[in-house]
Design an enzyme around this catalytic site. Structure first.
Site, PDB file in Angstrom:
ATOM      1  N   HIS A 129      36.417  57.765   5.761  1.00 35.55           N
ATOM      2  CA  HIS A 129      35.544  58.020   4.611  1.00 35.55           C
ATOM      3  C   HIS A 129      35.691  59.456   4.122  1.00 35.55           C
ATOM      4  CE1 HIS A 129      32.030  57.974   2.026  1.00 35.55           C
ATOM      5  NE2 HIS A 129      31.885  56.690   2.262  1.00 35.55           N
ATOM      6  N   LYS A 153      32.632  79.843  -1.108  1.00 35.02           N
ATOM      7  CA  LYS A 153      33.506  79.460   0.002  1.00 35.02           C
ATOM      8  C   LYS A 153      32.740  78.521   0.916  1.00 35.02           C
ATOM      9  CE  LYS A 153      32.345  83.505   2.874  1.00 35.02           C
ATOM     10  NZ  LYS A 153      32.889  84.669   3.605  1.00 35.02           N
ATOM     11  N   GLY A 203      31.228  72.992   6.186  1.00 25.47           N
ATOM     12  CA  GLY A 203      31.640  72.707   4.818  1.00 25.47           C
ATOM     13  C   GLY A 203      30.554  73.005   3.799  1.00 25.47           C
TER      14      GLY A 203
END
Length: 512
Positions: free
Chosen positions: A82, A167, A173
């Site tokens: 995914h 960033k 993430g």
């Protein structure tokens, strides 16, 4: 009314049960939050958790889930079928009761800011909470996944997050936060390991490629099961129901010599979605949600009428409160609400005719068309039923505006502005009703060409009711236009009214 929302956070971990349990425990520790479901998928390497409760506790639970995911998930080591851009990948808020989608947008924005403040994880907003049109669709935000986005942020200013530094967090993430309607995650597994076939089917059915409205889809390689899967998100299951999607997947798969082995639902699903699928596939004669035990029980426990059949004259008893409300010496409900009711009754008769006709042997060749028409009529009936109250509320707004104080110049100015705004609102709703009922009138005429001949009189009544609803709604539009000062708006609406009257005039006579 209690304010309730749903939140369905997706985390990039579907193989380590201990990690998932720790994340769920962190969220469930917030008082007033209910964990309704937890789904893990090893091939996707992803888990989906369903939370419910009042907005503030659910928001706090989602934030704690993000924090625990930050501790436990390292995307530099994560692999799965995914797409993902974050350890806590997606956090959508969904209104359930006493809460609007705008409320969920505000909540999403607040949670997004807090994610950055607490955890220094950048945030993107999507769906109704998106700050840019190109970020409404989640797939646009997740393009390139964690690795691609990490590299692109170094050189592409257009991909910068909505909140936080340009960033990614080195291991977590980014997190994508949004507000949306109830989404059904629905997957169809194929009897082939060829993910290329699944990708072709996904392209054929998804809306962005010219397929079905409210469908997002992709092909997935289920390596552990040696199968290919069409992974689907239905963003409005009432407009595009599960059974229609399944049938299209089945038809497309046949082009490549494949068939569905089965399908699966990820997370929770509204009861109505199952009822619609059962009605379509089983083709139960005269099926009604009132035939479902749990629906009856809920009605009994909440005091709602448990029996809506015509035994012992109960239909008249059900209709009486609305009739009495119309008869009362008050401005609402009035002609606009009655017009919407007329249209809803026309659509309900259309449902009846389509539902009964598809049981007839003589109509066997048009069963699919009748089933599609049945869905269209159901949607029209739901929308027009909702318009009964919407029309009354809109006109109540006009009355409230006229009662505003008008002492000094500022008060007079504010009152006039409020009257104009409220009158526009009271114009738009009957215009919507008129547009819907004219289209319904035409659709009922088309239904007559495939319906059982024995039901002609019911269709005649349906067409007459649709025409009455349309003409009544148009009369309400026109009388409201007399009080609107914006000449451009009035002209534009009169043109729409004229076009609708012309459509009615062309087909308004019921065939003898």
């Amino acid at each position: 009314m209690k304010r309730l929302i749903e939140c369905v956070p997706n985390f990039s971990e579907g193989r380590d049960a201990a990690k998932v349990d720790a994340i769920v425990s962190a969220m469930s520790a917030v008082p007033g939050v209910y964990v309704l479901d937890k789904e893990m998928d090893a091939d996707h390497n992803r888990c989906v958790v369903t939370l419910a409760g009042e907005p503030d506790p659910v928001a706090e639970a989602a934030l704690r889930g993000v924090g625990k995911a930050l501790e436990l998930i390292d995307l530099t080591e994560h692999q799965g079928a995914h797409p993902r851009v974050g350890a806590a990948d997606v956090i959508p808020f969904i209104p359930i009761s006493g809460v609007t989608i705008d409320d969920c947008v505000a909540l999403a924005r607040r949670v997004g800011k807090e994610i950055w403040t607490r955890y220094r994880i950048p945030v993107f907003f999507y769906e109704a909470a998106a700050t840019r049109p190109d970020r409404v669709n989640l797939e646009n935000v997740r393009k390139g996944q964690f690795e691609g986005l990490r590299d692109e942020l170094k050189r592409n200013h257009d991909r910068q997050p909505d909140i936080g530094e340009p960033k990614l967090h080195p291991t977590a993430g980014v997190t994508v936060v949004g507000a949306r309607k109830f989404l059904v995650a629905y997957n169809v597994n194929l009897n082939t390991p060829d993910v290329g076939i699944a990708n072709k089917i996904a392209k054929a059915i998804r809306f962005s490629s010219g397929g079905l409205r409210y469908v997002k889809s992709m092909g997935v390689d289920l390596k552990a099961r040696n199968l290919a899967q069409v992974s689907i998100n239905l963003t409005d299951f009432e407009q595009t129901p599960m059974h229609r999607v399944y049938e299209m997947v089945k038809r497309e798969a046949a082009r490549y010599g494949a068939v569905p082995l089965g399908s699966e639902i990820v997370g929770l699903i509204p009861k109505k979605a199952i009822e619609m699928a059962a009605d379509y596939f089983l083709q139960v004669e005269n099926f009604s949600p009132e035939q479902i035990f749990e629906n009856k029980l809920e009605g009994a426990l909440t005091g709602a009428p448990a029996d809506q059949s015509n035994k012992d004259g109960k239909l008249g008893a059900l209709a009486r409160p609305f009739i009495d409300a119309v008869a009362a010496p008050s401005a609402t409900p009035g002609g606009g609400s009655v017009s919407a009711l007329a249209g809803a009754l026309a659509a309900a008769l259309g449902q009846m005719v389509a539902g009964l006709s598809r049981k007839k042997k003589a109509q066997l060749s048009v069963v699919d068309k009748l089933s599609d028409t049945l869905e269209e009529m159901r949607k029209a009936a739901d929308a027009l039923t909702a318009a009964i109250d919407r029309d009354s509320l809109a006109y109540d707004g006009v009355l409230a505006a006229f009662k505003m104080p008008q002492g000094d110049g500022e008060e007079i100015k504010a009152r006039d502005a409020a009257i104009q705004a409220a009158t526009r609102g009271a114009t738009e709703i009957p215009l919507e009703v008129a547009t819907s009922t004219v289209a319904l009138f035409e659709r009922i005429g088309q239904l007559a060409t495939i319906a059982a001949a024995s039901m002609k009189s019911d269709l005649d009544v349906a067409r007459l009711m649709a025409a009455a609803g349309a003409k009544g709604a148009l009369a309400n539009v026109e009388i409201n236009l007399d009080g609107i000062k914006d000449a451009g708006y009035v002209t534009a609406v009169r043109e729409k009214v004229s076009a609708l009257r012309e459509r009615l005039g062309e087909t308004s006579r019921v065939n003898a």
